[in-house]
Design an enzyme around this catalytic site. Structure first.
Site, mmCIF file in Angstrom:
data_model
loop_
_atom_site.group_PDB
_atom_site.id
_atom_site.type_symbol
_atom_site.label_atom_id
_atom_site.label_comp_id
_atom_site.label_asym_id
_atom_site.label_seq_id
_atom_site.Cartn_x
_atom_site.Cartn_y
_atom_site.Cartn_z
ATOM 1 C CB ALA A 119 -0.931 0.006 1.213
ATOM 2 C CG ASN A 185 0.275 -7.028 6.498
ATOM 3 O OD1 ASN A 185 0.892 -7.861 7.152
ATOM 4 N ND2 ASN A 185 -0.991 -7.190 6.169
ATOM 5 C CG HIS A 215 -0.542 4.206 4.067
ATOM 6 N ND1 HIS A 215 -0.650 3.210 5.010
ATOM 7 C CD2 HIS A 215 -1.487 3.955 3.139
ATOM 8 C CE1 HIS A 215 -1.621 2.385 4.661
ATOM 9 N NE2 HIS A 215 -2.140 2.811 3.528
#
Length: 263
Positions: A119, A185, A215
């Site tokens: 991601a 993760n 993020h």
């Protein structure tokens, strides 16, 4: 035609197959749990319920899309057989002993343990910056309450009652990835690429105002400073996972076999 095996038959597997079946020259098999009911859709040629049967099929690459337990259960066996193993549930590698064991299994099998970017991005910069002494890496995750329903329930918090950003966790990457195996993760991926599990600082925020899965990566060190924020759309089937993850796995599969790749 190359043989691709996918461990897991959930949403990520389905999204991967939808893309790969559009043009990539792969024969695709999947491994399901023995007790799971599953009907293969378009693009899936073979369904296995036993890892030995899958290995006898002799895949050219195995991609895991089944959760951290599948990494512990299957990766070493596949690697020792000389089959490259692509890990989706990178948080499993927060277990230092498991990570070392899998690296050794890859060496024994003369193959590779593959870790996709998933991601996030910017990992090449993180790897390079980590070569300098004193580099510091921090990661912040912001996801809407819908991504944290069980975790909030465990704290006695109704997701609809979260009206302001709520800090769920602050600590090191290994603890974050282990505590939240379906959400963090990314923390493990970043730590493995950079300054390590115990030196990567992680902050997890439940944010009702987040436009998606956010993020933010920050790197400071002798070589300079770097800050990257990615706003991913959640997967339509699972708000814990960013939609782009399945595409990252497809790209990693393609790059493994391509004679020339960029990045």
């Amino acid at each position: 035609m190359r043989k691709l095996a996918i461990i897991g038959v959930g949403n990520i597997c389905r999204q991967m197959v939808e893309v790969i079946a559009q043009g990539d020259q792969f024969s695709i098999a999947v491994l399901k749990r023995p007790s799971a009911a599953f009907t293969a859709g378009p693009g899936i040629g073979t369904v296995f319920a036993d890892i030995d049967d899958l290995l006898a099929w002799k895949p050219d690459l195995i991609a895991e899309a089944a959760g951290q337990a599948a990494v512990s259960q299957y990766a070493a066996t596949c690697l020792r057989q000389g089959i490259p193993f692509l890990v989706s549930s990178v948080g499993a590698l927060a277990d230092e002993n498991l990570y070392k064991a899998l690296c050794q299994a890859a060496q024994d099998g003369n193959t590779r343990l593959l870790i996709p970017s998933g991601a996030i991005g910017g990992l090449d910069y993180v790897r390079s910056a980590a070569m300098f002494d004193g580099a510091q890496v921090t990661y912040e995750s912001r996801k809407p309450p819908s991504a944290w329903v069980p975790e909030l329930a465990a704290l006695g918090i109704e997701p609809t009652h979260v009206t302001e950003p709520l800090e769920l966790f602050a600590g090191m990457a290994d603890e974050a990835a282990t505590r939240y195996p379906k959400n963090l993760n990314v923390a493990a991926t970043l730590a493995l690429a950079g300054v390590g599990m115990r030196n990567t600082k992680v902050r997890v925020i439940v944010d009702p105002n987040a436009p998606g899965n956010l993020h933010t990566i920050k790197v400071d060190g002798p070589a300079g400073s770097f800050e990257l924020t990615i706003a991913n759309k959640p997967s339509p089937d699972n708000p814990k996972t960013s939609w782009i993850v399945s595409r990252s796995l497809v790209v990693s599969i393609r790059r493994y076999f391509e004679p020339c790749w960029v990045g």
